[in-house]
Scaffold this motif. Structure first.
Motif: not given
Length: 117
Positions: A65-76
């Motif tokens: 849950k912690v590892a996949y809660s915040v994305p490492s990159k966001t592409l737009i």
């Protein structure tokens, strides 16, 4: 003289899965020995090792849950303004950590059904 080579293959937080399983097994063994006074209780018991795996599974669930809660990159996407989230890879022995909790639960169930012997 024979040499045994053991290779750990992990990426991201995958090594943490192995550490959690080892630590839970060790702590369960130490607690069983302290409570019963029998150094062989953990290895001879039908429920001690499966209990360690079940506890490990729940701890691994929290790690996932912690590892996949915040994305490492966001592409737009420039044209559609749609956001694409990219997450880091976390695996142990090429198996994603999100599956290790289920592996622990299944192994615990098998150990309970088959027994220590």
């Amino acid at each position: 003289m024979s040499t045994i080579l053991f290779v750990l293959i992990w990426s991201g937080l995958g090594l943490l899965v192995g550490i959690v399983i080892f630590a839970c097994s060790l702590l369960t063994s130490l607690i069983c020995t302290a409570v019963t006074g029998d150094g062989n209780f953990y290895s001879e018991s039908e429920w001690a090792a499966p209990l360690a795996l079940i506890i490990s599974g729940f701890i691994i669930r929290i790690i996932v849950k912690v590892a996949y809660s915040v994305p490492s990159k966001t592409l737009i996407d420039i044209e559609t303004k749609e956001e694409l989230y990219i997450y880091d890879d976390h695996s142990l022995f090429f198996i994603d950590i999100k599956y290790w909790e289920y592996i622990c639960f299944v192994l615990a169930l098998l150990m309970l059904v088959i027994g220590p012997n």
